[in-house]
Design an enzyme around this catalytic site. Structure first.
Site, PDB file in Angstrom:
ATOM      1  N   LYS A  44       3.676  -0.986  -6.705  1.00 46.45           N
ATOM      2  CA  LYS A  44       4.846  -0.178  -6.347  1.00 46.45           C
ATOM      3  C   LYS A  44       5.969  -1.114  -5.913  1.00 46.45           C
ATOM      4  CE  LYS A  44       2.504   4.093  -4.956  1.00 46.45           C
ATOM      5  NZ  LYS A  44       3.053   4.964  -6.022  1.00 46.45           N
ATOM      6  N   ARG A  98      -5.822  10.438  -9.985  1.00 45.73           N
ATOM      7  CA  ARG A  98      -6.512  11.266 -10.984  1.00 45.73           C
ATOM      8  C   ARG A  98      -7.876  10.680 -11.356  1.00 45.73           C
ATOM      9  NH1 ARG A  98      -1.398  10.965 -14.820  1.00 45.73           N
ATOM     10  NH2 ARG A  98      -0.474  11.127 -12.739  1.00 45.73           N
TER      11      ARG A  98
HETATM   12  N1  BES Z   1       0.410   8.504  -4.622  1.00 48.47           N
HETATM   13  C1  BES Z   1       1.306   8.530  -5.710  1.00 48.47           C
HETATM   14  C2  BES Z   1       2.170   9.788  -5.745  1.00 48.47           C
HETATM   15  C3  BES Z   1       3.110  10.004  -4.585  1.00 48.47           C
HETATM   16  C4  BES Z   1       4.451   9.719  -4.734  1.00 48.47           C
HETATM   17  C5  BES Z   1       2.685  10.545  -3.417  1.00 48.47           C
HETATM   18  C6  BES Z   1       5.319   9.957  -3.699  1.00 48.47           C
HETATM   19  C7  BES Z   1       3.541  10.772  -2.362  1.00 48.47           C
HETATM   20  C8  BES Z   1       4.863  10.493  -2.508  1.00 48.47           C
HETATM   21  C9  BES Z   1       0.533   8.450  -7.007  1.00 48.47           C
HETATM   22  O1  BES Z   1      -0.669   7.774  -6.972  1.00 48.47           O
HETATM   23  C10 BES Z   1       1.398   7.732  -7.983  1.00 48.47           C
HETATM   24  O2  BES Z   1       1.640   6.578  -7.801  1.00 48.47           O
HETATM   25  N2  BES Z   1       1.838   8.459  -9.003  1.00 48.47           N
HETATM   26  C11 BES Z   1       2.654   7.944 -10.026  1.00 48.47           C
HETATM   27  C12 BES Z   1       2.010   8.352 -11.319  1.00 48.47           C
HETATM   28  C13 BES Z   1       2.482   7.601 -12.507  1.00 48.47           C
HETATM   29  C14 BES Z   1       2.139   6.148 -12.441  1.00 48.47           C
HETATM   30  C15 BES Z   1       1.843   8.240 -13.721  1.00 48.47           C
HETATM   31  C16 BES Z   1       4.039   8.567  -9.917  1.00 48.47           C
HETATM   32  O3  BES Z   1       4.156   9.729  -9.588  1.00 48.47           O
HETATM   33  O4  BES Z   1       5.016   7.854 -10.144  1.00 48.47           O
HETATM   34 MN    MN Z   2      -0.444   5.675  -7.243  1.00 52.01          MN
END
Ligand code: BES
Ligand code: MN
Ligand code: ZN
Length: 497
Positions: free
Chosen positions: A275, A350
């Site tokens: 991230k 997921r």
């Molecule tokens: N934990 C995150 C989603 C999230 C985002 C939770 C903001 C709380 C606040 C999740 O694991 C993630 O990183 N999702 C990605 C998915 C993508 C890589 C397909 C996203 O939503 O960008």
């Molecule tokens: Mn994630």
């Protein structure tokens, strides 16, 4: 706000609370309490207009140290949930006054509310208890020597009737479960590791006496082929685990269990697909689906005690980075035979949820399955911090989830499944990818991915709570921070099932 709140049936309180609807005077039943006329006199004041959440203080009223006339809002717009807000505002005023005992007489104003008597004394008490209980959450255990933590008072609640008192007890129980979820969420990731959370679950199970807790970690994860956990959790020294909590009822043991699956990432750095920018901050809250389930199980085992088994699966890992991390391009073969090409290690939730969903369908013989997860940033864009996203194609279950949402105040909005979304997840070399190269419909892609792990014919709802698991600013009965979303919604759902 308060160190503790308890219901007291006897004795005199120092503060009297009465209700007033917007642009109305006190009703006859409330006026009967006003032997010295000070309340009626106060309602002549300009600020005593009954606006929802308004609090008008009257010192030395009717033998009380003070009375508070609390605004119930317009009669036509009034609903049970309005009383949570009333409780929040009243609680703040009580705390400011350092009150230690209070007598709620708002049922008087709710008499003849409408023909259907929508808000009975029990429900009113429950809403007040819930609001006061949630208002009282704080997290000060990590304040050090450099902070003065404000002292809090204990509050004893009395009221006009036993049903209201019983309602307050119930509301406080719902708030306690929610507050447990919030405390877990708030606990930093260097403390709240998967195994630490597992230990908390064990403690809760032991204390409740009607729950059993089993932990799948290490070799057990291998034996059970929980490959999502193994791979997502590989890079961290804080080892992954699946936490299974089972509530066993006194009666109704042989009924099929309802299974709740919660995404419980103790931290989500994104893994090798790291991230960037500010994206990582706050990812200690990527366990909040599991926290909601944890809180719900507390309410189920201690307040609702339903006549049916309930199983919770907290799928837990830390998504970290090391030379042992799983990588984009890896292909994982899941327990149900579905193969997944990892295209983005940040779509990790997921993968652990897949283990939980397969397990629920294959091992638990579920009545239905609900999973809850901070799954996608896309749902934040779509629904903000108001509605949680809900996917559920079974009309009966969907109606229950929606009703539980309205009743608990943790509301959900339906999102779609469609074969074309499932097709977006196809991989050129495996069955599916964990993240499609196509940018559109991210939250729906997440839900589509999960369908590959739910057996045909099993009733299932998926909740994406990435927008609602935490709130940015104080509300009437909550403070900025974790919302505990899911605890009350899921408990309510179980109660109506
Ligand atoms: N934990 C995150 C989603 C999230 C985002 C939770 C903001 C709380 C606040 C999740 O694991 C993630 O990183 N999702 C990605 C998915 C993508 C890589 C397909 C996203 O939503 O960008
Ligand atoms: Mn994630
Ligand atoms: Zn995540």
């Amino acid at each position: 706000m308060f160190e503790s709140i308890r219901v007291a049936s006897k004795g005199k309180a120092s503060v009297l609370i009465v209700g007033q609807f917007k642009d109305e005077g006190l009703n006859t039943e409330t006026k009967a309490l006003d032997t010295d006329g000070s309340l009626v006199k106060a309602t002549k004041r300009a600020d005593a207009n009954g606006a929802l959440g308004s609090v008008v203080e009257v010192h030395g009223s009717n033998g009380y140290e003070r009375a508070m006339i609390v605004g119930l809002g317009s009669r036509s717009g009034f609903e049970a949930g309005s009383l949570r807000k009333v409780a929040g505002k009243t609680g703040r005023a009580l705390a400011k006054a350092k009150a230690t005992s209070v007598n709620f007489q708002i049922c008087k104003a709710l008499k003849k509310l409408n023909k259907t008597d929508a808000v009975d004394p029990f429900t009113a008490g429950a809403m007040i208890g819930e609001g006061l209980g949630m208002l009282s959450w704080s997290f000060d255990s990590l304040r050090g020597t450099a902070t003065d933590v404000a002292t809090q008072t204990k509050l004893a609640v009395r009221s006009c009737c036993n049903p209201f008192n019983d309602g307050v007890e119930r509301g406080l129980g719902f708030a306690e479960g929610t507050n447990i979820a919030r405390t877990l969420s708030q606990t930093p990731p260097n403390i709240a590791t998967p195994m630490w959370i597992a230990n908390e679950a064990k403690k809760m199970a032991r204390k409740s006496g009607n729950m059993k807790c089993t932990i799948f970690s290490g070799k057990k994860l291998e034996e059970e082929r929980l490959v999502g956990h193994i791979n997502v959790g590989k890079a961290s020294e804080n080892k992954p685990c699946m936490i299974r909590l089972e509530y066993t009822p006194a009666r109704g043991k042989s009924k099929k269990p309802i299974v709740l699956v919660g995404k419980t990432m103790s931290y989500d750095s994104g893994g090798l697909s790291i991230k960037v920018g500010g994206g990582m901050r706050g990812m200690k809250r990527d366990k909040d689906g599991g926290c909601g389930v944890f809180g719900a199980m507390h309410i189920i085992a201690n307040v609702i005690k339903p006549n049916r088994p309930v199983v919770a699966l907290l799928v837990s890992a830390e998504n970290s980075i090391s030379d042992e991390a799983y990588r984009p391009d890896d292909v994982l073969t899941f327990r149900n035979g579905v193969t997944v090409e990892v295209t983005n290690t940040d779509a990790e939730g997921r993968l652990v949820l897949a283990d939980g969903l397969i397990w629920a369908c294959e091992k638990e013989n579920p009545e239905y399955v609900v999973d809850i997860a901070t799954l996608t940033g896309g749902i934040v864009t779509a629904l903000g911090a108001v509605y949680g996203g809900m996917w559920c194609d079974d009309a009966e279950l969907r109606a229950k989830v929606e009703a539980a949402g309205e009743n608990s105040g943790e509301i959900v909005w339906r999102m779609p499944h469609h074969a074309d979304y499932n097709a977006m997840m196809k991989s050129p070399i495996a069955d599916i990818v964990n993240s499609s190269a196509v940018r559109g419909a991210h939250p729906i892609q997440g839900a589509a991915f999960l369908t590959y792990f739910v057996e045909e014919g099993v009733k299932w709802a998926h909740l994406d709570i990435a927008g609602v698991h935490a709130i940015g600013k104080d509300s009437e009965f909550m403070c900025a921070g974790p919302s505990g979303f899911g605890a009350r919604l899921l408990a309510d759902l179980i109660e109506r099932s």
